[in-house]
Design a protein around this motif. Structure first.
Motif, PDB file in Angstrom:
ATOM      1  N   GLY A 176      -5.650  11.247  -6.025  1.00 11.34           N
ATOM      2  CA  GLY A 176      -4.433  11.176  -6.877  1.00 11.34           C
ATOM      3  C   GLY A 176      -3.397  10.617  -6.542  1.00 11.34           C
ATOM      4  N   THR A 177      -2.909  10.729  -5.327  1.00  7.32           N
ATOM      5  CA  THR A 177      -1.524   9.883  -4.866  1.00  7.32           C
ATOM      6  C   THR A 177      -1.921   8.426  -4.884  1.00  7.32           C
ATOM      7  OG1 THR A 177      -1.105  11.480  -3.549  1.00  7.32           O
ATOM      8  CG2 THR A 177      -0.007   9.378  -2.978  1.00  7.32           C
ATOM      9  N   TRP A 178      -3.062   7.830  -4.646  1.00  7.24           N
ATOM     10  CA  TRP A 178      -3.539   6.382  -4.587  1.00  7.24           C
ATOM     11  C   TRP A 178      -3.629   5.943  -6.062  1.00  7.24           C
ATOM     12  CZ3 TRP A 178      -8.254   7.531  -0.778  1.00  7.24           C
ATOM     13  CH2 TRP A 178      -7.934   7.880   0.266  1.00  7.24           C
ATOM     14  N   GLY A 179      -4.222   6.818  -6.695  1.00  7.03           N
ATOM     15  CA  GLY A 179      -4.247   6.264  -8.181  1.00  7.03           C
ATOM     16  C   GLY A 179      -2.978   6.299  -8.955  1.00  7.03           C
ATOM     17  N   MET A 180      -2.172   7.051  -8.597  1.00  2.47           N
ATOM     18  CA  MET A 180      -0.911   7.085  -9.022  1.00  2.47           C
ATOM     19  C   MET A 180       0.075   5.784  -8.699  1.00  2.47           C
ATOM     20  SD  MET A 180       0.616  11.056  -9.687  1.00  2.47           S
ATOM     21  CE  MET A 180       0.154  11.609  -8.091  1.00  2.47           C
ATOM     22  N   LEU A 181       0.231   5.831  -7.142  1.00  2.00           N
ATOM     23  CA  LEU A 181       1.037   4.831  -6.606  1.00  2.00           C
ATOM     24  C   LEU A 181       0.561   3.238  -6.403  1.00  2.00           C
ATOM     25  CD1 LEU A 181       2.854   6.938  -4.061  1.00  2.00           C
ATOM     26  CD2 LEU A 181       3.629   6.157  -6.461  1.00  2.00           C
ATOM     27  N   MET A 182      -0.770   3.134  -6.392  1.00  2.00           N
ATOM     28  CA  MET A 182      -1.353   1.876  -5.870  1.00  2.00           C
ATOM     29  C   MET A 182      -0.907   0.624  -7.050  1.00  2.00           C
ATOM     30  SD  MET A 182      -2.751   0.340  -3.750  1.00  2.00           S
ATOM     31  CE  MET A 182      -3.716   1.448  -2.913  1.00  2.00           C
ATOM     32  N   PRO A 183      -1.128   0.832  -8.738  1.00  2.00           N
ATOM     33  CA  PRO A 183      -0.358  -0.181  -9.342  1.00  2.00           C
ATOM     34  C   PRO A 183       0.974  -0.391  -9.233  1.00  2.00           C
ATOM     35  CG  PRO A 183      -2.036   1.677 -10.463  1.00  2.00           C
ATOM     36  CD  PRO A 183      -1.523   1.980  -9.306  1.00  2.00           C
ATOM     37  N   LEU A 184       1.698   0.716  -9.195  1.00  2.00           N
ATOM     38  CA  LEU A 184       3.331   0.742  -9.034  1.00  2.00           C
ATOM     39  C   LEU A 184       3.363  -0.249  -7.702  1.00  2.00           C
ATOM     40  CD1 LEU A 184       6.144   1.051  -9.881  1.00  2.00           C
ATOM     41  CD2 LEU A 184       6.040   3.281  -8.748  1.00  2.00           C
ATOM     42  N   GLY A 185       2.909   0.049  -6.468  1.00  2.00           N
ATOM     43  CA  GLY A 185       3.142  -0.383  -5.426  1.00  2.00           C
ATOM     44  C   GLY A 185       2.894  -1.953  -5.119  1.00  2.00           C
ATOM     45  N   VAL A 186       1.780  -2.279  -5.730  1.00  2.00           N
ATOM     46  CA  VAL A 186       1.141  -3.735  -5.765  1.00  2.00           C
ATOM     47  C   VAL A 186       2.034  -4.503  -6.424  1.00  2.00           C
ATOM     48  CG1 VAL A 186      -0.658  -5.338  -6.395  1.00  2.00           C
ATOM     49  CG2 VAL A 186      -1.160  -2.947  -5.014  1.00  2.00           C
ATOM     50  N   THR A 187       2.382  -4.190  -7.818  1.00  2.00           N
ATOM     51  CA  THR A 187       3.220  -4.915  -8.779  1.00  2.00           C
ATOM     52  C   THR A 187       4.538  -5.084  -8.064  1.00  2.00           C
ATOM     53  OG1 THR A 187       1.933  -3.927 -10.621  1.00  2.00           O
ATOM     54  CG2 THR A 187       3.992  -4.847 -11.172  1.00  2.00           C
ATOM     55  N   LEU A 188       5.499  -3.983  -7.394  1.00  2.00           N
ATOM     56  CA  LEU A 188       6.653  -4.171  -6.876  1.00  2.00           C
ATOM     57  C   LEU A 188       6.365  -5.258  -5.930  1.00  2.00           C
ATOM     58  CD1 LEU A 188       7.742  -0.535  -6.649  1.00  2.00           C
ATOM     59  CD2 LEU A 188       8.924  -2.382  -7.749  1.00  2.00           C
ATOM     60  N   ALA A 189       5.165  -5.175  -4.839  1.00  2.00           N
ATOM     61  CA  ALA A 189       5.269  -6.051  -3.864  1.00  2.00           C
ATOM     62  C   ALA A 189       5.103  -7.580  -4.130  1.00  2.00           C
ATOM     63  CB  ALA A 189       4.314  -5.511  -2.932  1.00  2.00           C
ATOM     64  N   HIS A 190       4.195  -7.724  -5.315  1.00  2.00           N
ATOM     65  CA  HIS A 190       3.920  -8.984  -5.866  1.00  2.00           C
ATOM     66  C   HIS A 190       5.439  -9.624  -6.451  1.00  2.00           C
ATOM     67  CE1 HIS A 190       1.735 -12.420  -7.394  1.00  2.00           C
ATOM     68  NE2 HIS A 190       1.928 -11.875  -8.722  1.00  2.00           N
ATOM     69  N   GLN A 191       5.916  -8.928  -7.320  1.00  2.00           N
ATOM     70  CA  GLN A 191       6.962  -9.486  -7.910  1.00  2.00           C
ATOM     71  C   GLN A 191       8.330  -9.691  -7.178  1.00  2.00           C
ATOM     72  OE1 GLN A 191       6.595 -10.646 -10.633  1.00  2.00           O
ATOM     73  NE2 GLN A 191       4.779  -9.740 -11.385  1.00  2.00           N
ATOM     74  N   ALA A 192       8.323  -8.672  -5.934  1.00  2.00           N
ATOM     75  CA  ALA A 192       9.111  -8.762  -4.870  1.00  2.00           C
ATOM     76  C   ALA A 192       9.170  -9.807  -3.937  1.00  2.00           C
ATOM     77  CB  ALA A 192       9.624  -7.549  -4.132  1.00  2.00           C
ATOM     78  N   GLY A 193       7.884 -10.734  -3.928  1.00  2.00           N
ATOM     79  CA  GLY A 193       7.559 -11.552  -2.922  1.00  2.00           C
ATOM     80  C   GLY A 193       7.386 -11.288  -1.767  1.00  2.00           C
ATOM     81  N   THR A 194       6.846  -9.984  -1.475  1.00  2.00           N
ATOM     82  CA  THR A 194       6.441  -9.715  -0.203  1.00  2.00           C
ATOM     83  C   THR A 194       4.898  -9.610  -0.076  1.00  2.00           C
ATOM     84  OG1 THR A 194       6.815  -7.858   1.419  1.00  2.00           O
ATOM     85  CG2 THR A 194       6.532  -7.157  -0.741  1.00  2.00           C
ATOM     86  N   ASN A 195       4.252  -9.297   1.076  1.00  2.00           N
ATOM     87  CA  ASN A 195       3.037  -9.248   1.327  1.00  2.00           C
ATOM     88  C   ASN A 195       2.273  -7.937   0.942  1.00  2.00           C
ATOM     89  OD1 ASN A 195       0.339  -8.907   2.504  1.00  2.00           O
ATOM     90  ND2 ASN A 195       1.041 -10.939   3.722  1.00  2.00           N
ATOM     91  N   ILE A 196       1.434  -8.091  -0.031  1.00  2.00           N
ATOM     92  CA  ILE A 196       0.825  -6.878  -0.487  1.00  2.00           C
ATOM     93  C   ILE A 196      -0.136  -5.932   0.549  1.00  2.00           C
ATOM     94  CG2 ILE A 196       0.835  -7.897  -2.917  1.00  2.00           C
ATOM     95  CD1 ILE A 196      -2.289  -8.085  -2.633  1.00  2.00           C
ATOM     96  N   LEU A 197      -0.562  -6.564   1.576  1.00  2.00           N
ATOM     97  CA  LEU A 197      -1.380  -5.772   2.553  1.00  2.00           C
ATOM     98  C   LEU A 197      -0.793  -4.623   2.904  1.00  2.00           C
ATOM     99  CD1 LEU A 197      -3.599  -8.740   4.048  1.00  2.00           C
ATOM    100  CD2 LEU A 197      -4.057  -7.132   2.047  1.00  2.00           C
ATOM    101  N   PRO A 198       0.409  -4.761   3.625  1.00  2.00           N
ATOM    102  CA  PRO A 198       1.141  -3.400   4.159  1.00  2.00           C
ATOM    103  C   PRO A 198       1.466  -2.590   3.004  1.00  2.00           C
ATOM    104  CG  PRO A 198       2.251  -5.490   5.070  1.00  2.00           C
ATOM    105  CD  PRO A 198       1.114  -6.136   3.862  1.00  2.00           C
ATOM    106  N   VAL A 199       1.733  -2.903   1.805  1.00  2.00           N
ATOM    107  CA  VAL A 199       1.876  -1.993   0.742  1.00  2.00           C
ATOM    108  C   VAL A 199       0.819  -1.516   0.446  1.00  2.00           C
ATOM    109  CG1 VAL A 199       2.694  -2.079  -1.636  1.00  2.00           C
ATOM    110  CG2 VAL A 199       3.980  -3.435  -0.151  1.00  2.00           C
ATOM    111  N   ILE A 200      -0.336  -1.923   0.414  1.00  2.00           N
ATOM    112  CA  ILE A 200      -1.491  -1.084  -0.070  1.00  2.00           C
ATOM    113  C   ILE A 200      -1.864  -0.205   1.257  1.00  2.00           C
ATOM    114  CG2 ILE A 200      -3.831  -1.625  -0.084  1.00  2.00           C
ATOM    115  CD1 ILE A 200      -3.475  -4.179  -1.536  1.00  2.00           C
ATOM    116  N   GLY A 201      -1.729  -0.699   2.266  1.00  2.00           N
ATOM    117  CA  GLY A 201      -1.905   0.242   3.462  1.00  2.00           C
ATOM    118  C   GLY A 201      -0.987   1.354   3.423  1.00  2.00           C
ATOM    119  N   ALA A 202       0.372   1.105   2.893  1.00  2.00           N
ATOM    120  CA  ALA A 202       1.153   2.372   2.860  1.00  2.00           C
ATOM    121  C   ALA A 202       0.979   3.420   1.818  1.00  2.00           C
ATOM    122  CB  ALA A 202       2.627   1.589   2.505  1.00  2.00           C
TER     123      ALA A 202
END
Length: 508
Positions: free
Chosen positions: A423-449
């Motif tokens: 449930g946590t993965w499903g809720m946060l993954m779209p938000l996390g990847v979008t934030l990381a991509h738009q902020a210009g940071t690497n998405i891999l640590p964010v997905i791992g987080a």
């Protein structure tokens, strides 16, 4: 639709409702319904829009394959259980253990053959350890901790032949599409595995706690617990299991626990108190577990390599080029066919095998429903302009270097209160990847987080299906046992948060 703050509303209502109800599905449903009415604010328009999003996303090729994989995998496990694979493995291994140290070593090493699913691992290993604890002077807390620390945290790190892989790839796929990133979701998933820092840190902490932390006095006291207290704990756990049955599908059978099967050997009586592993009539056939799991693992590896070997420069490159989900699904179907034939040769009835196959698959209906809601919610949020609004406004709220650690800490809190890694993965993954991509940071640590945060809750939360199942088998009080895990969980989480912060600066 023109992006506005309303695009955030579907995701913002999911978290508080999920925490309030202690279940993910109600939160996802309300979020999807709200998003649908924002798309079409009329009496029946929102409802029709919601159904349209559900059907459209379920019918996508990859999503259908995910649903089939989960259902068939659960059906295979159910057949293994019915034919005595789990019970046979329990009896086989219990005869080899002679000391407390060897028992704990067995718990850790057994991960190699029970890594396919956390609940599957728990109902396989917990009865063995429960039967041995008095003879070897182990405490139930020590046993439970060793099993749990090698369950969800380990399964989340294995990229092949687990019940988690399909789901994890699916949420990454949806998040990449939401953020507008054109990458292969399975490749991204494999590359993100080294960044699931909580899994690594809790395993390290777990090694210390398993073999050095627990004192001999605690073990002796646990072995001397009275039967009255054990019976009280059992009843309490059964009530908790029933309370959370809809989400975590923990089914206990009080009558079987009060009337255990006839003893089979020295620890036979206690080994029959695992209601989810087998019942009185189940035969003892360890190869009925070993053979199917070996086949599905070997076929998955071979078919993944075969699908991607043309044009691949290296052995590992072939796996990255392959259609991983397709290969796993093909391997699973071949395994089911071979396994059914193998069981029929042992004189098991085809009708009984099919009945238990369907029964096992039906146990994942709530998970499949959760997936469908997540897919539809991500789609409606994107149509509301979620990514564009994040780009224009929200990305400035969290500094670039703190996206991964903040998401990990936020997800850890959420997963603890809802008790669900998926449930946590499903809720946060779209938000996390979008934030990381738009902020210009690497998405891999964010997905791992995000994956690490869900793993924290699955391990530490008293609402986790893993915790409730384990406590039901070991006759442990759920809340008291969950409190004993908080210190090591917080230690591992603190280490993981630091690692996410450091990695965010390194991988800009």
């Amino acid at each position: 639709m023109e992006p506005s703050w309303k695009a955030l509303l579907p995701f913002l209502v999911v978290i508080p409702i999920s925490i309030w109800t202690k279940q993910v599905i109600p939160g996802l449903f309300v979020g999807l319904l709200l998003g649908s009415y924002l798309m079409d604010p009329s009496l029946l328009g929102g409802l029709r829009t919601m159904l349209s999003y559900l059907v459209k996303n379920i019918m996508q090729m990859n999503n259908i394959r995910i649903i089939i994989f989960l259902y068939v995998f659960a059906g295979l496990v159910s057949m293994i259980k019915y034919t005595g694979g789990i019970k046979g493995f329990v009896h086989l291994i219990s005869k080899k253990v002679k000391s407390a140290k060897s028992a704990l070593m067995l718990t850790w090493i057994s991960t190699m053959v029970t890594f396919s699913d956390p609940d599957f691992r728990i109902v396989t290993i917990a009865p063995i350890m429960k039967a041995l604890k008095k003879r070897l002077g182990l405490s139930s807390q020590q046993i439970g901790f060793a099993i749990e620390v090698t369950s969800n945290p380990v399964v989340a790190l294995i990229p092949l032949a687990t019940a988690f892989v399909g789901y994890m790839v699916s949420v990454i796929d949806k998040a990449l599409k939401t953020a507008g990133i054109g990458a292969q979701p399975y490749i991204v998933y494999v590359k993100s595995i080294p960044f699931n820092f909580f899994s690594y840190t809790i395993i390290i902490v777990g090694l210390y706690y398993s073999f050095f932390k627990y004192s001999r006095k605690a073990e002796t006291r646990a072995a001397a617990e009275g039967e009255g207290k054990v019976a009280l704990i059992r009843r309490w756990n059964e009530r908790l299991a029933l309370e959370f049955a809809e989400e975590n599908q923990v089914h206990t059978n009080k009558q079987e626990k009060e009337n255990p099967n006839e003893a089979q050997g020295e620890e036979g009586e206690e080994m029959q108190t695992c209601p989810r592993a087998y019942n009185k009539e189940t035969p003892i056939k360890p190869w009925n577990l070993i053979v199917p799991l070996s086949i599905v693992l070997v076929l998955t590896l071979f078919l993944s390599w075969w699908d991607g070997h043309k044009g691949a420069k290296t052995f590992f490159d072939a796996f990255l080029r392959s259609d991983a989900l397709g290969a796993m699904l093909e391997a699973l179907f071949l395994t089911v066919i071979i396994t059914v034939v193998y069981f029929l040769l042992q004189k098991f009835k085809l009708n009984d095998l099919l009945t238990h196959f369907v029964k096992g698959g039906n146990e994942l209906i709530s998970v499949i429903l959760m997936l469908a809601l997540i897919w539809a919610l991500s789609a409606v949020s994107e149509d509301l302009g979620f990514s564009q609004y994040i780009t224009d406004h929200v990305k400035g709220w969290i500094p670039q270097y703190f996206v991964a650690p903040v998401l990990f800490l936020l997800g850890a809190v959420i997963s603890y209160f809802i008790g669900s890694s998926w449930g946590t993965w499903g809720m946060l993954m779209p938000l996390g990847v979008t934030l990381a991509h738009q902020a210009g940071t690497n998405i891999l640590p964010v997905i791992g987080a995000v994956f690490a945060s869900g793993t924290f809750g699955a391990f530490a939360s008293p609402l986790s299906d893993n915790t409730v199942t384990l406590c039901t088998i070991l006759d442990l009080p759920v809340m008291e046992y969950a409190r004993t895990k908080l210190v090591p969980a917080f230690i591992a989480a603190g280490m993981a948060a630091v690692l996410f912060g450091v990695m965010s600066f390194i991988m800009r």
